[in-house]
Design a protein around this motif. Structure first.
Motif, short mmCIF file in Angstrom:
data_model
loop_
_atom_site.label_atom_id
_atom_site.label_comp_id
_atom_site.label_asym_id
_atom_site.label_seq_id
_atom_site.Cartn_x
_atom_site.Cartn_y
_atom_site.Cartn_z
N PRO A 58 0.82 -1.21 0.00
CA PRO A 58 0.00 0.00 0.00
C PRO A 58 0.85 1.26 0.00
O PRO A 58 1.87 1.34 0.70
N ILE A 59 0.43 2.23 -0.77
CA ILE A 59 1.11 3.52 -0.81
C ILE A 59 0.06 4.63 -0.81
O ILE A 59 -0.95 4.54 -1.52
N THR A 60 0.27 5.64 0.01
CA THR A 60 -0.62 6.79 0.08
C THR A 60 0.10 7.98 -0.54
O THR A 60 1.24 8.28 -0.17
N VAL A 61 -0.56 8.64 -1.48
CA VAL A 61 0.07 9.78 -2.17
C VAL A 61 -0.71 11.05 -1.90
O VAL A 61 -1.94 11.04 -1.80
N ALA B 147 -9.53 8.86 -10.21
CA ALA B 147 -9.69 7.47 -10.64
C ALA B 147 -8.38 6.89 -11.15
O ALA B 147 -8.06 5.72 -10.93
N GLY B 148 -7.59 7.71 -11.84
CA GLY B 148 -6.33 7.24 -12.39
C GLY B 148 -5.28 6.97 -11.35
O GLY B 148 -4.42 6.10 -11.52
N ARG B 149 -5.32 7.73 -10.26
CA ARG B 149 -4.31 7.58 -9.22
C ARG B 149 -4.74 6.59 -8.13
O ARG B 149 -3.91 5.84 -7.61
N ALA B 150 -6.01 6.63 -7.75
CA ALA B 150 -6.47 5.78 -6.64
C ALA B 150 -6.96 4.44 -7.16
O ALA B 150 -8.16 4.17 -7.23
N ARG B 151 -6.04 3.58 -7.55
CA ARG B 151 -6.42 2.24 -7.97
C ARG B 151 -5.36 1.25 -7.49
O ARG B 151 -4.23 1.63 -7.18
N GLY B 152 -5.76 0.00 -7.45
CA GLY B 152 -4.83 -1.00 -6.91
C GLY B 152 -4.56 -0.70 -5.44
O GLY B 152 -5.48 -0.44 -4.66
N ILE C 121 -2.99 1.91 -4.37
CA ILE C 121 -2.72 3.34 -4.21
C ILE C 121 -3.90 4.02 -3.54
O ILE C 121 -5.05 3.86 -3.95
N ARG C 122 -3.60 4.78 -2.50
CA ARG C 122 -4.61 5.60 -1.84
C ARG C 122 -4.21 7.06 -1.99
O ARG C 122 -3.02 7.37 -2.03
N ILE C 123 -5.18 7.94 -2.05
CA ILE C 123 -4.87 9.36 -2.17
C ILE C 123 -5.28 10.09 -0.91
O ILE C 123 -6.26 9.74 -0.26
N GLY D 215 -5.64 15.05 5.20
CA GLY D 215 -4.72 14.32 4.35
C GLY D 215 -3.37 14.10 5.02
O GLY D 215 -2.78 13.02 4.92
N VAL D 216 -2.90 15.12 5.72
CA VAL D 216 -1.63 14.99 6.44
C VAL D 216 -1.73 13.90 7.50
O VAL D 216 -0.80 13.10 7.69
#
Length: 290
Positions: A128-131, A147-152, A154-156, A163-164
């Motif tokens: 898991p990776i949060t961006v 949608a393009g970034r938060a898949r698999g 990946i969390r945004i 967010g912090v």
């Protein structure tokens, strides 16, 4: 507007990567010719970093900026497995595995360099990776970007207090966090630090996250290969420790970003207004207040 943006992205996403990069090169030149302010900023920022006016490097940077924009539909809308298959080589992949084996969380720092969208896509194959997510200026792009970034895996996380907290929680849980520290933050979120020899209002968040217990900082960037041949993703340890006071950490991170950029200056987003002074921010020390 949203319908047209979606339609355009889906049409572009259906094209081969080589076509997108060719179209992107033309688009880069079109924008450069149509926008005097963009043209001036790109040339001045490039000269600031390299210490010279290099026409060949400038021309390459103009075309690469367009390619960076036109490859987005491919990266965001094609199946993730297909996107990842375009990475033809990975250098330093053992750094993530080693950090995880040691029980460390990983703070991945990249720049607006090459296909930076590919970095999180690849790193998510390790867990898991949060961006950090900053909404685009054009609202019609937001659903596509999310949608393009938060898949698999990946969390945004939005660029706000909530967010912090998500980023800190992810690091304390031994997970990965990714961000681009080479962007000008808002008032109260930065300090003045040198960037290619000129004061730049620099985000403090990356420096603060590097202080979380058990965090390992890893630099990452993705080089775009010619003629749509794919990408090379490179991970590396910082050349110098990210340590000291908050200001010292910010300056060290800027120096690490400089090293990434100078490894492939043609693929950096020189048209970004990196040296702007956000509203409410006092001028850097030594400069007159406007």
């Amino acid at each position: 507007m949203t319908f047209l943006v979606n339609l355009s992205f889906r049409i572009l996403a259906g094209l081969p990567l080589s076509w997108l990069h060719r179209l992107g090169g033309w688009a880069g030149w079109a924008i450069w010719r149509l926008s005097p302010s963009y043209r001036r900023r790109l040339e001045d920022n490039l000269a600031q970093a390299t210490g010279r006016r290099d026409a060949a490097l400038r021309d390459a940077a103009i075309a690469e900026a367009g390619r960076q924009a036109l490859e987005l539909p491919f990266v965001w809308l094609r199946p993730q497995d297909e996107v990842l298959s375009c990475i033809v080589r990975v250098e330093g992949q053992e750094l993530i595995a080693r950090a995880q084996a040691e029980g460390a969380s990983v703070l991945l720092l990249t720049a607006h360099l090459g296909c930076f969208e590919m970095c999180a896509q690849y790193c998510s194959t390790h867990g898991p990776i949060t961006v950090l997510f900053r909404p685009p200026r054009k609202a019609a792009l937001r659903p596509l970007m999310e949608a393009g970034r938060a898949r698999g895996a990946i969390r945004i996380a939005p660029a706000d207090v909530s967010g912090v907290r998500r980023l800190v929680k992810a690091l304390r849980s031994g997970e990965m966090v990714g961000m681009l520290p080479d962007q000008a933050p808002a008032e109260g979120e930065g300090v003045w630090a040198p960037f290619f020899g000129r004061p730049a209002w620099t985000m403090t968040l990356a420096a603060r996250l590097s202080e979380v217990k058990g965090v390992k900082v890893v630099m990452v960037w993705t080089e775009r290969l010619p003629q749509g041949a794919g990408y090379v993703l490179r991970l590396s340890e910082p050349v110098e420790p990210i340590a000291g006071s908050l200001e010292e950490r910010c300056a060290a991170i800027n120096r690490e970003i400089e090293r990434l950029v100078l490894a492939c200056p043609a693929q950096y987003l020189w048209g970004y207004n990196r040296y702007k002074r956000p509203s409410g921010v006092p001028p850097p020390p030594g400069e007159a207040r406007c």
